[in-house]
Scaffold this motif. Structure first.
Motif, PDB file in Angstrom:
ATOM      1  N   ARG A 111      -1.095  -4.049   0.429  1.00  0.00           N
ATOM      2  CA  ARG A 111      -2.237  -3.180   0.741  1.00  0.00           C
ATOM      3  C   ARG A 111      -2.349  -2.018  -0.251  1.00  0.00           C
ATOM      4  NH1 ARG A 111      -0.332  -4.040   6.012  1.00  0.00           N
ATOM      5  NH2 ARG A 111       0.350  -1.878   6.239  1.00  0.00           N
ATOM      6  N   ILE A 112      -1.203  -1.513  -0.714  1.00  0.00           N
ATOM      7  CA  ILE A 112      -1.232  -0.465  -1.742  1.00  0.00           C
ATOM      8  C   ILE A 112      -1.853  -1.025  -3.011  1.00  0.00           C
ATOM      9  CG2 ILE A 112       0.178   0.925  -3.318  1.00  0.00           C
ATOM     10  CD1 ILE A 112       2.202   1.273  -1.030  1.00  0.00           C
ATOM     11  N   GLU A 113      -1.329  -2.157  -3.464  1.00  0.00           N
ATOM     12  CA  GLU A 113      -1.776  -2.753  -4.724  1.00  0.00           C
ATOM     13  C   GLU A 113      -3.251  -3.150  -4.674  1.00  0.00           C
ATOM     14  OE1 GLU A 113      -0.292  -6.612  -6.743  1.00  0.00           O
ATOM     15  OE2 GLU A 113       1.227  -5.082  -7.193  1.00  0.00           O
ATOM     16  N   ASN A 114      -3.723  -3.527  -3.485  1.00  0.00           N
ATOM     17  CA  ASN A 114      -5.124  -3.933  -3.336  1.00  0.00           C
ATOM     18  C   ASN A 114      -6.060  -2.785  -2.977  1.00  0.00           C
ATOM     19  OD1 ASN A 114      -4.854  -6.731  -3.918  1.00  0.00           O
ATOM     20  ND2 ASN A 114      -3.809  -6.960  -1.974  1.00  0.00           N
ATOM     21  N   GLY A 115      -5.522  -1.570  -2.903  1.00  0.00           N
ATOM     22  CA  GLY A 115      -6.355  -0.400  -2.649  1.00  0.00           C
ATOM     23  C   GLY A 115      -6.760  -0.221  -1.198  1.00  0.00           C
ATOM     24  N   LYS A 116      -6.119  -0.925  -0.303  1.00  0.00           N
ATOM     25  CA  LYS A 116      -6.453  -0.826   1.123  1.00  0.00           C
ATOM     26  C   LYS A 116      -5.704   0.322   1.797  1.00  0.00           C
ATOM     27  CE  LYS A 116      -8.169  -5.306   1.546  1.00  0.00           C
ATOM     28  NZ  LYS A 116      -9.404  -5.403   0.940  1.00  0.00           N
ATOM     29  N   THR A 117      -4.689   0.841   1.123  1.00  0.00           N
ATOM     30  CA  THR A 117      -3.894   1.966   1.603  1.00  0.00           C
ATOM     31  C   THR A 117      -3.733   2.940   0.441  1.00  0.00           C
ATOM     32  OG1 THR A 117      -2.599   1.148   3.465  1.00  0.00           O
ATOM     33  CG2 THR A 117      -1.410   2.407   1.897  1.00  0.00           C
ATOM     34  N   THR A 118      -3.682   4.196   0.732  1.00  0.00           N
ATOM     35  CA  THR A 118      -3.565   5.222  -0.306  1.00  0.00           C
ATOM     36  C   THR A 118      -2.196   5.176  -0.968  1.00  0.00           C
ATOM     37  OG1 THR A 118      -5.042   6.638   0.948  1.00  0.00           O
ATOM     38  CG2 THR A 118      -3.717   7.698  -0.740  1.00  0.00           C
ATOM     39  N   LEU A 119      -2.199   5.281  -2.275  1.00  0.00           N
ATOM     40  CA  LEU A 119      -0.973   5.347  -3.052  1.00  0.00           C
ATOM     41  C   LEU A 119      -0.647   6.815  -3.284  1.00  0.00           C
ATOM     42  CD1 LEU A 119       1.268   4.052  -4.788  1.00  0.00           C
ATOM     43  CD2 LEU A 119      -0.350   4.047  -6.690  1.00  0.00           C
ATOM     44  N   SER A 120       0.432   7.279  -2.673  1.00  0.00           N
ATOM     45  CA  SER A 120       0.826   8.684  -2.848  1.00  0.00           C
ATOM     46  C   SER A 120       1.475   8.877  -4.214  1.00  0.00           C
ATOM     47  CB  SER A 120       1.808   9.096  -1.748  1.00  0.00           C
ATOM     48  OG  SER A 120       3.048   8.431  -1.921  1.00  0.00           O
ATOM     49  N   ILE A 121       1.532  10.114  -4.647  1.00  0.00           N
ATOM     50  CA  ILE A 121       2.199  10.437  -5.914  1.00  0.00           C
ATOM     51  C   ILE A 121       3.674  10.030  -5.836  1.00  0.00           C
ATOM     52  CG2 ILE A 121       2.928  12.328  -7.435  1.00  0.00           C
ATOM     53  CD1 ILE A 121      -0.052  11.719  -7.624  1.00  0.00           C
ATOM     54  N   LYS A 122       4.282  10.278  -4.697  1.00  0.00           N
ATOM     55  CA  LYS A 122       5.690   9.915  -4.511  1.00  0.00           C
ATOM     56  C   LYS A 122       5.894   8.417  -4.705  1.00  0.00           C
ATOM     57  CE  LYS A 122       9.310   9.827  -1.006  1.00  0.00           C
ATOM     58  NZ  LYS A 122       9.669  10.115   0.370  1.00  0.00           N
ATOM     59  N   ARG A 123       5.040   7.609  -4.086  1.00  0.00           N
ATOM     60  CA  ARG A 123       5.152   6.148  -4.222  1.00  0.00           C
ATOM     61  C   ARG A 123       4.836   5.705  -5.651  1.00  0.00           C
ATOM     62  NH1 ARG A 123       7.702   4.205   0.097  1.00  0.00           N
ATOM     63  NH2 ARG A 123       6.696   4.563   2.090  1.00  0.00           N
ATOM     64  N   LEU A 124       3.852   6.345  -6.277  1.00  0.00           N
ATOM     65  CA  LEU A 124       3.509   5.999  -7.659  1.00  0.00           C
ATOM     66  C   LEU A 124       4.706   6.241  -8.573  1.00  0.00           C
ATOM     67  CD1 LEU A 124       1.625   5.175  -9.956  1.00  0.00           C
ATOM     68  CD2 LEU A 124       0.806   7.535 -10.009  1.00  0.00           C
ATOM     69  N   LEU A 125       5.346   7.388  -8.434  1.00  0.00           N
ATOM     70  CA  LEU A 125       6.509   7.693  -9.266  1.00  0.00           C
ATOM     71  C   LEU A 125       7.650   6.720  -8.986  1.00  0.00           C
ATOM     72  CD1 LEU A 125       6.439  11.592  -9.156  1.00  0.00           C
ATOM     73  CD2 LEU A 125       5.660  10.082 -11.005  1.00  0.00           C
ATOM     74  N   GLN A 126       7.822   6.357  -7.733  1.00  0.00           N
ATOM     75  CA  GLN A 126       8.838   5.377  -7.350  1.00  0.00           C
ATOM     76  C   GLN A 126       8.539   4.025  -8.019  1.00  0.00           C
ATOM     77  OE1 GLN A 126       8.890   4.628  -3.109  1.00  0.00           O
ATOM     78  NE2 GLN A 126      11.035   4.040  -3.135  1.00  0.00           N
ATOM     79  N   LEU A 127       7.282   3.630  -8.005  1.00  0.00           N
ATOM     80  CA  LEU A 127       6.874   2.375  -8.643  1.00  0.00           C
ATOM     81  C   LEU A 127       7.123   2.394 -10.141  1.00  0.00           C
ATOM     82  CD1 LEU A 127       3.510   1.383  -6.971  1.00  0.00           C
ATOM     83  CD2 LEU A 127       5.438  -0.117  -7.389  1.00  0.00           C
TER      84      LEU A 127
END
Length: 75
Positions: A36-52
């Motif tokens: 859902r993150i990758e498909n834009g159905k859920t918000t990607l937080s800065i924390k998760r982006l940095l983790q990715l």
């Protein structure tokens, strides 16, 4: 801009031959939530982006510098 970020993440994941399941496991989230993150159905937080970016072994500055080159019709 958000679409380019998400597409770039997907392209990096595919380039490294990582499955969504593998990324989700490393992030300690479910595969469906990661999808859902990758498909834009859920918000990607800065924390998760940095983790990715750490999981994908990608420098943050390089990631954002390369966004201009991402064609949203690529995948």
């Amino acid at each position: 801009m958000v679409n380019r970020v998400l597409l770039k993440i997907r392209l990096l994941r595919l380039e490294k031959k990582y499955s969504q399941e593998y990324i989700a496991l490393r992030m300690n989230i479910s595969q469906s939530y990661y999808g859902r993150i990758e498909n834009g159905k859920t918000t990607l937080s800065i924390k998760r982006l940095l983790q990715l970016l750490v999981i994908l072994e990608t420098d943050c500055a390089a990631f954002f510098n390369d966004l201009e080159e991402v064609n949203t019709f690529e995948v």
